[in-house]
Each structure stands twice: as C-alpha cells, then as structure tokens.
Motif scaffolding. Structure first.
Motif, PDB file in Angstrom:
ATOM      1  N   LEU A 113       0.838  -1.200   0.000  1.00 12.07           N
ATOM      2  CA  LEU A 113       0.000   0.000   0.000  1.00 12.07           C
ATOM      3  C   LEU A 113       0.873   1.250   0.000  1.00 12.07           C
ATOM      4  O   LEU A 113       2.033   1.205   0.403  1.00 12.07           O
ATOM      5  CB  LEU A 113      -0.885   0.027   1.261  1.00 12.07           C
ATOM      6  N   PRO A 114       0.330   2.393  -0.445  1.00 14.59           N
ATOM      7  CA  PRO A 114       1.041   3.651  -0.227  1.00 14.59           C
ATOM      8  C   PRO A 114       1.307   3.847   1.265  1.00 14.59           C
ATOM      9  O   PRO A 114       0.476   3.471   2.101  1.00 14.59           O
ATOM     10  CB  PRO A 114       0.063   4.702  -0.764  1.00 14.59           C
ATOM     11  N   LEU A 115       2.438   4.418   1.595  1.00  5.26           N
ATOM     12  CA  LEU A 115       2.825   4.563   3.005  1.00  5.26           C
ATOM     13  C   LEU A 115       1.764   5.305   3.816  1.00  5.26           C
ATOM     14  O   LEU A 115       1.465   4.928   4.955  1.00  5.26           O
ATOM     15  CB  LEU A 115       4.161   5.304   3.112  1.00  5.26           C
ATOM     16  N   ALA A 116       1.199   6.372   3.256  1.00  5.63           N
ATOM     17  CA  ALA A 116       0.209   7.160   3.992  1.00  5.63           C
ATOM     18  C   ALA A 116      -1.027   6.333   4.307  1.00  5.63           C
ATOM     19  O   ALA A 116      -1.579   6.415   5.414  1.00  5.63           O
ATOM     20  CB  ALA A 116      -0.172   8.408   3.199  1.00  5.63           C
ATOM     21  N   ASP A 117      -1.483   5.510   3.350  1.00  8.35           N
ATOM     22  CA  ASP A 117      -2.655   4.664   3.572  1.00  8.35           C
ATOM     23  C   ASP A 117      -2.399   3.645   4.676  1.00  8.35           C
ATOM     24  O   ASP A 117      -3.218   3.464   5.590  1.00  8.35           O
ATOM     25  CB  ASP A 117      -3.044   3.932   2.280  1.00  8.35           C
ATOM     26  N   ALA A 118      -1.261   2.955   4.590  1.00  3.74           N
ATOM     27  CA  ALA A 118      -0.929   1.940   5.584  1.00  3.74           C
ATOM     28  C   ALA A 118      -0.777   2.563   6.972  1.00  3.74           C
ATOM     29  O   ALA A 118      -1.230   2.004   7.977  1.00  3.74           O
ATOM     30  CB  ALA A 118       0.360   1.223   5.183  1.00  3.74           C
ATOM     31  N   THR A 119      -0.168   3.753   7.031  1.00  5.30           N
ATOM     32  CA  THR A 119       0.021   4.419   8.309  1.00  5.30           C
ATOM     33  C   THR A 119      -1.304   4.854   8.903  1.00  5.30           C
ATOM     34  O   THR A 119      -1.564   4.671  10.103  1.00  5.30           O
ATOM     35  CB  THR A 119       0.948   5.643   8.139  1.00  5.30           C
ATOM     36  N   ALA A 120      -2.169   5.431   8.087  1.00  6.38           N
ATOM     37  CA  ALA A 120      -3.481   5.878   8.572  1.00  6.38           C
ATOM     38  C   ALA A 120      -4.287   4.709   9.113  1.00  6.38           C
ATOM     39  O   ALA A 120      -4.903   4.802  10.186  1.00  6.38           O
ATOM     40  CB  ALA A 120      -4.239   6.574   7.448  1.00  6.38           C
ATOM     41  N   LEU A 121      -4.289   3.586   8.401  1.00  5.75           N
ATOM     42  CA  LEU A 121      -5.056   2.416   8.848  1.00  5.75           C
ATOM     43  C   LEU A 121      -4.470   1.822  10.126  1.00  5.75           C
ATOM     44  O   LEU A 121      -5.201   1.268  10.948  1.00  5.75           O
ATOM     45  CB  LEU A 121      -5.099   1.368   7.738  1.00  5.75           C
ATOM     46  N   SER A 122      -3.163   1.944  10.308  1.00  4.65           N
ATOM     47  CA  SER A 122      -2.552   1.403  11.522  1.00  4.65           C
ATOM     48  C   SER A 122      -3.030   2.133  12.768  1.00  4.65           C
ATOM     49  O   SER A 122      -3.029   1.562  13.864  1.00  4.65           O
ATOM     50  CB  SER A 122      -1.024   1.473  11.431  1.00  4.65           C
ATOM     51  N   PHE A 123      -3.465   3.385  12.613  1.00  2.00           N
ATOM     52  CA  PHE A 123      -3.941   4.148  13.758  1.00  2.00           C
ATOM     53  C   PHE A 123      -5.285   3.643  14.276  1.00  2.00           C
ATOM     54  O   PHE A 123      -5.720   4.048  15.364  1.00  2.00           O
ATOM     55  CB  PHE A 123      -4.050   5.633  13.405  1.00  2.00           C
ATOM     56  N   SER A 124      -5.958   2.776  13.526  1.00  2.00           N
ATOM     57  CA  SER A 124      -7.218   2.209  14.025  1.00  2.00           C
ATOM     58  C   SER A 124      -6.979   1.325  15.243  1.00  2.00           C
ATOM     59  O   SER A 124      -7.936   0.945  15.935  1.00  2.00           O
ATOM     60  CB  SER A 124      -7.912   1.411  12.923  1.00  2.00           C
ATOM     61  N   LYS A 125      -5.719   1.029  15.542  1.00  2.00           N
ATOM     62  CA  LYS A 125      -5.372   0.272  16.753  1.00  2.00           C
ATOM     63  C   LYS A 125      -5.967   0.913  17.992  1.00  2.00           C
ATOM     64  O   LYS A 125      -6.425   0.216  18.908  1.00  2.00           O
ATOM     65  CB  LYS A 125      -3.846   0.210  16.861  1.00  2.00           C
ATOM     66  N   ASP A 163     -17.456  -0.281  -0.805  1.00  2.00           N
ATOM     67  CA  ASP A 163     -18.460  -0.245  -1.866  1.00  2.00           C
ATOM     68  C   ASP A 163     -17.894   0.316  -3.169  1.00  2.00           C
ATOM     69  O   ASP A 163     -18.629   0.551  -4.125  1.00  2.00           O
ATOM     70  CB  ASP A 163     -19.657   0.599  -1.436  1.00  2.00           C
ATOM     71  N   ALA A 164     -16.574   0.526  -3.229  1.00  2.00           N
ATOM     72  CA  ALA A 164     -15.990   1.195  -4.392  1.00  2.00           C
ATOM     73  C   ALA A 164     -15.578   0.210  -5.474  1.00  2.00           C
ATOM     74  O   ALA A 164     -14.536   0.339  -6.086  1.00  2.00           O
ATOM     75  CB  ALA A 164     -14.790   2.032  -3.952  1.00  2.00           C
ATOM     76  N   GLY A 165     -16.385  -0.808  -5.695  1.00  3.58           N
ATOM     77  CA  GLY A 165     -16.109  -1.758  -6.772  1.00  3.58           C
ATOM     78  C   GLY A 165     -15.001  -2.717  -6.421  1.00  3.58           C
ATOM     79  O   GLY A 165     -13.890  -2.324  -6.133  1.00  3.58           O
ATOM     80  N   GLY A 166     -15.302  -4.015  -6.424  1.00  2.00           N
ATOM     81  CA  GLY A 166     -14.283  -5.015  -6.148  1.00  2.00           C
ATOM     82  C   GLY A 166     -14.096  -5.313  -4.674  1.00  2.00           C
ATOM     83  O   GLY A 166     -13.228  -6.106  -4.311  1.00  2.00           O
ATOM     84  N   GLY A 167     -14.886  -4.684  -3.796  1.00  2.00           N
ATOM     85  CA  GLY A 167     -14.780  -4.974  -2.381  1.00  2.00           C
ATOM     86  C   GLY A 167     -13.552  -4.338  -1.753  1.00  2.00           C
ATOM     87  O   GLY A 167     -12.890  -3.490  -2.328  1.00  2.00           O
ATOM     88  N   VAL A 168     -13.261  -4.778  -0.522  1.00  2.00           N
ATOM     89  CA  VAL A 168     -12.149  -4.221   0.245  1.00  2.00           C
ATOM     90  C   VAL A 168     -10.822  -4.703  -0.328  1.00  2.00           C
ATOM     91  O   VAL A 168     -10.646  -5.888  -0.616  1.00  2.00           O
ATOM     92  CB  VAL A 168     -12.265  -4.630   1.729  1.00  2.00           C
ATOM     93  N   GLY A 173      -7.237  -4.510   4.077  1.00  2.00           N
ATOM     94  CA  GLY A 173      -7.810  -5.391   5.095  1.00  2.00           C
ATOM     95  C   GLY A 173      -6.739  -5.944   6.023  1.00  2.00           C
ATOM     96  O   GLY A 173      -6.942  -6.054   7.242  1.00  2.00           O
ATOM     97  N   LEU A 174      -5.574  -6.286   5.468  1.00  2.00           N
ATOM     98  CA  LEU A 174      -4.467  -6.780   6.295  1.00  2.00           C
ATOM     99  C   LEU A 174      -3.974  -5.689   7.248  1.00  2.00           C
ATOM    100  O   LEU A 174      -3.600  -5.977   8.390  1.00  2.00           O
ATOM    101  CB  LEU A 174      -3.319  -7.258   5.412  1.00  2.00           C
TER     102      LEU A 174
END
Length: 321
Positions: A113-125, A163-168, A173-174
C-alpha cells in the motif's frame, strides 16, 4: 584538524545539546522525543517497503527479530533464569501469536500500500484497544469515547471504501487486521504488566516471534544482497531507536500531552511516500485519516480533561477547611 580534537569537539557539542534539552519543560521534551520517534518508525516501515520488493516479509521479520534480540541480549542474559520464569505462559503464547500476526499483516500492508494509507489504517489500533479493554479487562467506557470510537471506524471505512467496486482491498484489510492484533498485544501487555517483570515480557516476544517466523522465512528465503543486508541492519537499528525515543518521550512528559504527536507519522509517511515512491494519498485517504486522527485526539483530550477533573476534586476534598 586531528581526529582526537574533532572527536572532543563532537563530544562537547553533544553535552551542550543534552544540557539544553534537559533544561526544557518536561512536556516539550516529551513532544520532541515523540517527533524523533515518529521519524524513526516511519524510516523503519519505509525500509521494509523497499526490502519487501524482493524479500519475503517473514524473512524481513526474522532478521529484524534477530537484530533486536542481539540488542536486548545483555538484559535478557542478566535476568536469567528469572527472565524466563512465568506462571502465565498461556498469556505470553497469545501475545506472541498476536504480535506475529500484527507484524506479518502490518508489514505486508506496508509493502503493497502507499505509506500514507498503511500508516493511517494502523492508527485504528486505538479504537480496537477501546473495544478489547471492555471485553477482556472489564473497563467502563462512556458515551464520549464510544462516539469517538465510532467516528474512528467510519474513518477506516472511508479509507477502505468497501463499496468502491471489487470490495475491500486485500492489503488494506491486512492493515486493519494487523492493527487489531496489535491492539490485543497492548491489552495483553497491560494485563501481564500487573504480575510479570518487564524483562520477562521483553524476552518472550524478542525470542519467540523469531522462532515462529523461522520456518516461513526458510521456505521463502532469498539471500539478501550486501545492500539489502545494510538496509536490514539499519531497519533493526531505527526500530530499536524509535522504541527508545518513545520510552524517553513518556518518561519526560505526560501521556495525555504527548500521545497525540504520534500522528505526525502520517505527515512523515505522506512526504516520504511522495519523494521515494511518487505516492500521494487520495481524497478518501485524507478524509478517512482526518476522522481517525480527530477521533483519537478527542479521546486523548477527554481522558486528560477527566484526569485533571478527578485530580482537582481530590485536591479540594483533601484541603483542610
């Protein structure tokens, strides 16, 4: 200029810098350490992304764990045999398993993933910790924290766009799965720290995460090039350095005052992702990250406010009439 004189000047400047730093207010020192820690951690995931272009994630984790174990070996050895004695092996086993999942899932997401995306999702911790604290520790959570948690998860969904086509996206998700596993690790550390010594907690993860990764790393082994060995060593060092800076940050300042500055990693990740990989976060990532960070900052502010309120009330009760 001769080498001894140059060395003396460097040492003198370091002493002056350390004196100036120690003279600053505690919270400001904590913030500065947190900013440096964020840079180290972002550098680590950047190196993992570069290495993951050819090396398997399990191999990267194995070598990283070996390097980390070498750094903490003196502490582990000094504590033997006590550092291995525990009556809560099942909790250690669960923590090691969750830490392995968190590293594998999180690092795989970083690679793809792009670094910003992976970092943002990691904050869901942060929000998984809230839920797991209720389920496993019996903590009570008020409506303000629930609203912040829900807002944070909405932010995660905005980034995932199911919902943006093709699912998650599999790797997105990882990233979330890795954050959830990391939240379980934090809950288990909170539980284990009530009756285990820090050296015991440190020893089991430092050693056994590497043991779990060993067969997978062997099965997917590619001998690192000299340049890759160099990056692996640097990744291990900056990982250790980031943890040390993090510890110094929380020693110097109040957690409620400095924790929010961990989110500077999102800025670092965006800048590095653009400079090295020509990746810029999309509008959905920016919108989702804004929700995640705002919800987490509100939670931190709310906890600080409640803490000060309790302290004030206790002080009023303890004052003589």
């Amino acid at each position: 200029m001769s080498p001894p004189r140059t060395h003396a000047r460097v040492i003198r400047r370091l002493h002056v810098a350390n004196h100036r730093l120690s003279s600053l207010p505690g919270n400001l020192r904590g913030i500065l350490w947190m900013l440096v820690a964020g840079l180290f951690f972002t550098t680590m995931v950047t190196l993992i992304k570069l290495l993951g272009a050819r090396l398997h994630v399990t191999e990267i984790i194995l070598i990283r764990q070996i390097f980390m174990a070498m750094i903490v070996a003196p502490t582990i050895v000094a504590g033997l045999p006590g550092s291995l004695v525990t009556r809560h092996g099942h909790l250690h086993a669960l923590r090691i398993a969750c830490a392995s999942v968190a590293m594998f899932a999180g690092f795989t997401a970083v690679v793809h993933l792009p670094l910003a995306d992976a970092t943002a999702l990691s904050f869901s911790k942060t929000f998984f910790v809230t839920i797991f604290a209720i389920l496993f520790l019996g903590e009570t959570v008020g409506r303000h924290r629930w609203l912040a948690t829900i807002a944070g998860f909405i932010g995660v969904l905005v980034i995932l766009r199911p919902d943006a086509g093709g699912g998650v996206n599999l790797y997105a998700g990882l990233a979330v799965a890795g954050a959830a596993a990391a939240a379980v690790v934090m809950i288990l550390i909170r539980k284990l720290s009530q009756f285990e010594r820090p050296v015991t907690i440190l020893t089991y993860q430092a050693v056994f995460v590497g043991v779990i990764m060993l067969p997978f790393a062997i099965a997917n082994w590619k001998t690192p090039t000299p340049a890759e060995w160099g990056l692996l060593v640097i990744a291990g060092f900056v990982s250790w350095a980031g943890q040390m800076c993090n510890i110094r940050a929380f020693r110097a300042g109040e957690a409620s005052a400095i924790a929010a500055f961990d989110y500077v990693r999102l800025l670092y990740a965006t800048a590095i992702g653009f400079l090295l990989f020509s990746d810029l976060p999309g509008l959905h990532t920016l919108a989702g990250a804004t929700l995640i960070v705002a919800a987490a900052l509100y939670t931190a502010w709310r906890e600080a406010y409640l803490g000060k309120k309790v302290t004030t009330q206790s002080g009023l009760r303890s004052d003589p009439p």
